[in-house]
Each structure stands twice: as C-alpha cells, then as structure tokens.
Write a protein that holds these residues in place. Structure first.
Motif, mmCIF file in Angstrom:
data_model
loop_
_atom_site.group_PDB
_atom_site.id
_atom_site.type_symbol
_atom_site.label_atom_id
_atom_site.label_comp_id
_atom_site.label_asym_id
_atom_site.label_seq_id
_atom_site.Cartn_x
_atom_site.Cartn_y
_atom_site.Cartn_z
ATOM 1 N N GLY A 132 25.157 13.538 1.166
ATOM 2 C CA GLY A 132 25.832 12.265 0.945
ATOM 3 C C GLY A 132 24.791 11.203 0.664
ATOM 4 N N TYR A 181 26.964 7.540 9.910
ATOM 5 C CA TYR A 181 28.268 8.090 10.276
ATOM 6 C C TYR A 181 28.670 9.153 9.258
ATOM 7 C CZ TYR A 181 30.127 4.925 6.679
ATOM 8 O OH TYR A 181 30.373 4.285 5.496
ATOM 9 N N GLU A 205 31.954 10.556 7.048
ATOM 10 C CA GLU A 205 33.314 10.272 6.593
ATOM 11 C C GLU A 205 33.610 11.176 5.406
ATOM 12 O OE1 GLU A 205 34.054 6.088 6.138
ATOM 13 O OE2 GLU A 205 36.200 6.373 5.786
ATOM 14 N N ASN A 206 34.794 11.762 5.421
ATOM 15 C CA ASN A 206 35.186 12.686 4.360
ATOM 16 C C ASN A 206 34.121 13.753 4.099
ATOM 17 O OD1 ASN A 206 37.630 11.269 3.926
ATOM 18 N ND2 ASN A 206 36.529 9.738 2.723
ATOM 19 N N ARG A 255 30.907 13.693 4.378
ATOM 20 C CA ARG A 255 29.578 13.316 3.892
ATOM 21 C C ARG A 255 28.906 12.384 4.913
ATOM 22 N NH1 ARG A 255 30.295 14.004 -1.754
ATOM 23 N NH2 ARG A 255 28.054 13.993 -2.079
ATOM 24 N N ALA A 274 23.718 5.078 -4.020
ATOM 25 C CA ALA A 274 24.528 6.218 -3.575
ATOM 26 C C ALA A 274 25.428 5.857 -2.390
ATOM 27 C CB ALA A 274 23.620 7.392 -3.204
ATOM 28 N N MET A 290 29.629 5.477 -2.241
ATOM 29 C CA MET A 290 30.362 6.367 -1.344
ATOM 30 C C MET A 290 31.187 5.585 -0.323
ATOM 31 S SD MET A 290 28.562 9.727 0.164
ATOM 32 C CE MET A 290 28.541 10.706 -1.325
ATOM 33 N N ASN A 335 35.244 5.726 -0.088
ATOM 34 C CA ASN A 335 35.911 6.148 1.148
ATOM 35 C C ASN A 335 37.017 5.185 1.586
ATOM 36 O OD1 ASN A 335 34.641 8.598 1.621
ATOM 37 N ND2 ASN A 335 32.952 7.677 2.757
ATOM 38 N N ARG A 367 41.416 8.937 -4.086
ATOM 39 C CA ARG A 367 39.973 8.788 -3.886
ATOM 40 C C ARG A 367 39.163 9.592 -4.917
ATOM 41 N NH1 ARG A 367 39.030 10.918 1.345
ATOM 42 N NH2 ARG A 367 40.210 9.110 2.007
ATOM 43 N N ILE A 413 26.289 12.823 -5.955
ATOM 44 C CA ILE A 413 25.001 12.119 -5.981
ATOM 45 C C ILE A 413 23.998 13.003 -6.711
ATOM 46 C CG2 ILE A 413 23.246 10.975 -4.581
ATOM 47 C CD1 ILE A 413 26.065 9.928 -4.008
#
Lengths: 229, 229
Positions: A108, A215, A217-218, A220, B73, B77, B81, B88, B93
């Motif tokens: 991510g 963190y 999320e989804n 990543r 990146a 993201m 999110n 979504r 990346i």
C-alpha cells in the motif's frame, strides 16, 4: 529493471554476478561471456569484475534490487579504488528498485513518512549495534523496514527486535511482510506487531513495521503523511 | 522511469499531476486529457483523480521519484478508501526510483549499511519530532538521508540538524549533497558535517550524512558493508 540498467547490460561484453541472478536475465545476456559465482563469494566475484575491467573489458556487475542499498556497489568501488590510478577502471552505479521500494508498493503506502532501513544480518555487523538501531528507530516512531529478517541460522533475531519495538509501540501496530518482492512467487501478508513473527519469513522477505499512525484499510497498509482530508 | 510506469501512463486515458511533472513527460502523454494543478494542491489533485476513476476513467497519477516515498501513493489511497465499497476504484501503486536511490548512485555507495530517511519539512510534522528522529538516528550511527532539507521559509532547520548530528559524529564525517538527482541540471558535491550547510541546498536537494565508517576516496562517498578485502 530500469531502461538504464538494461542498456548497461546490452552494452557490456562481460556480465558478472551471482548465478541465480544471471539466470533471471538470460534473455538479455544471450551469448555474452558470463562470470557467475555462488552465494557468499561476493569479494571474489567483484574482484573478477575489476580485473576484467582493467583488462579493457566493458563489465557489468549484476546486483539484485538497488545495487546501492546493501548491494554490490560499495564492494566494487572499494576494490576499484585499490587499483593504481593509471589502471583504475571507472565505476558507474546504476540505481534500481530496492526491496523496500517494491515491497512498500505491494503493501500500500507504508513509507509516506520518515523511516529506517535496517538489515538483521549480523555476519558483518555486531548484533548489539543492530539491536540499538532498531530500538532507537522505534523510540523515534519511525517506520522500520527490515532486510534479511530471518535466516536458517538466525531464528531468534526477529523476535528480539519485536520485543524492542513493543517497548515503544502498540501491539496492534500493522506489520507488512512481503516475500520475493517484484519476483515470481511474490507473496504479501499484513499482520501486527504482536503476531507477525509467526508468519513465514526468510532471507528473501522484507518486513515493514508501521509507526504509531500507520493503519490498515481495505487490506492495504497506510502511513498518512498528515494531509487534512 | 521504469517500464511499468511507462506502460501505466500509456494505458491511461486521464493523466493527473503537478504541472511541472506533466511537462517532463509531455512526449508520453501526447493528446491524453491532462489534469494539472499547481504545487501545494495535492488533496485537490488526488481527489480529482479519484473522481475520474469513479466515473470509469483509467487514471494515472504522476508523482516524482517513488510515489511510495513521501509521494502521492498514500493520499490517493486514503481518498479512495473514503469512497463506498461499491464505487471504490482500485488503486495500484507503481514503485519508482526515489531521490535517495538516485542520489546515492551519484555520490558513490553511501547506503551500503543501515540508514534513516527523514524529511525536514515541518508543514505537517512537528519540528520537535523531526529533530528527535535526527538525533536518535545519529545516536544509532545510521547513515541519514534528508529530504526537503531547506526551503525559502525554512533556513535554520538544517543547521539545527547539523548541531544534533555533531553531538554524535565526527565533524569530518562525509556529507553528500545532490541537487536535481536524475534530472536535467543534476549537480553533486561532497562536503563534511562541519561545513556542508554552507553549500547550495534547496527543496530539490537530497543530503546524505555518512555514518562513522563512511569515507571519501577518488571523489566518491562509500559506507563499507564490512567485507574483508
């Protein structure tokens, strides 16, 4: 591989490297003369490259990832510097994508903020110094990227680092684990500081420990830079 | 630019980025629709990219260096999110060569050993935290790469960092300074910890402070990994 690296390989008449890496670029090397050596023979291999260059060959040394990050760049340059000025070959370093660049993209965006890059290999570095670096990086709330996190001989180092980081950081801190980043067989998993050492981790794995803001999320891993959204 | 980044630009129908960077790749963009914004409008720019992707466009966001290292990146993201799952957009990346990769290659081989990457921009990070990170990295004898070392508004930060590192490291420690790494106008100079802040340094400069083992030979900066030669 960057276009610049590709061009350097095509322009060379001698290709030197660890055999496994030479196999990966067999289509580029074609019928050029190869000097391949096994693992752990880095000094021999780079000395051969320097000797070939002194003999007038256009030599390229293959190093995986970025040759400038724990790669062969420094060793080649050190050996070239031992050659008297009148014979000393010119050394050009071609930058590349290191495991930390590739693994971050797979996970991510964990490197949006300050980070430390530490190798847990203690073959040439005292383990106490490595531990000190991990401890201080954790105290500074930096994201921490670990190269060579575990080998067959070193099975407890990663657990020691985990303990050090846990002194400063929440057990739920995300930890990303990427095996074979950017290569066939690439595999990633996101765990946390409490549990990540239970995952499959070897020398070809890069581990990224988030900072206090990181963190998930989804699926990543994100370390926010601090933009107001 | 990596082949993967090139392919992504060629495959996109919308190209979003800071205007200066879009100009640098005008030959790749050709007649694709561009969304260019000025500096400091990162959130607007990335939100536009996400909106275009929701509308079904194949969007590429241009970020200089490695988008995953202090790049766009994370922001893309984070904004993606916020979009409900059914709309979504998928975010991929693509890793790149960050200034630290390129500058190291220009300077020689300064990153053969553990290093810290720290941005001195305090727009979104408290200055005390940045100083703490520099101090701890210096204490851990890590090579230190500084992004955004100096701007027109921030003229004394780099001197403060110099003072902190001098508490732990010899004044003669090599310091490499690379302006516009990998771009037209690239310029490098190698100085030392005592004197480096007198060099020309701006936001487009990367500074690499060596560790206790780093030395300069034949005009290049080397941090030895520890091989016995």
């Amino acid at each position: 591989m960057t276009p610049q690296a590709r061009e350097a390989i095509l322009a060379a008449d001698r290709v030197v490297g660890y055999l496994t890496y030479l196999d990966l670029i067999a289509d580029l090397i074609k019928d050029k003369e190869k000097v391949g050596t096994a693992m752990m023979q880095e000094v021999d291999r780079c000395q051969q490259a320097v000797d070939l260059a002194i003999d007038g060959h256009q030599v390229v040394v293959i190093s995986s990832g970025d040759s400038g990050i724990y790669g062969m760049a420094g060793l080649v340059m050190e050996l070239a510097n031992k050659v008297p000025a009148e014979n000393r070959p010119q050394v050009d370093i071609i930058p590349g994508l290191s495991a930390v660049n590739v693994a971050a993209a797979v996970l991510g965006a964990p490197l949006m903020h300050d980070f430390a890059v530490i190798s847990l290999s203690d073959l040439m570095t005292p383990w106490d110094l490595i531990k000190k670096r991990a401890d201080l990086s954790a105290e500074g709330d930096m994201v921490i990227a670990l190269y060579n996190p575990r080998s067959k001989k070193r099975v407890t180092h990663l657990d020691e680092v985990r303990e050090l980081v846990l002194k400063h950081r929440d057990p739920k801190t995300p930890v990303g684990i990427v095996q074979k980043a950017g290569r066939p067989g690439q595999h990633m998993v996101i765990s946390d500081l409490e549990n990540f050492t239970k995952e499959e981790i070897d020398m070809q794995t890069l581990v990224i420990i988030g900072n206090s803001q990181t963190y998930v999320e989804n699926g990543r891993m994100i370390t926010p830079r601090g933009y107001k959204l």
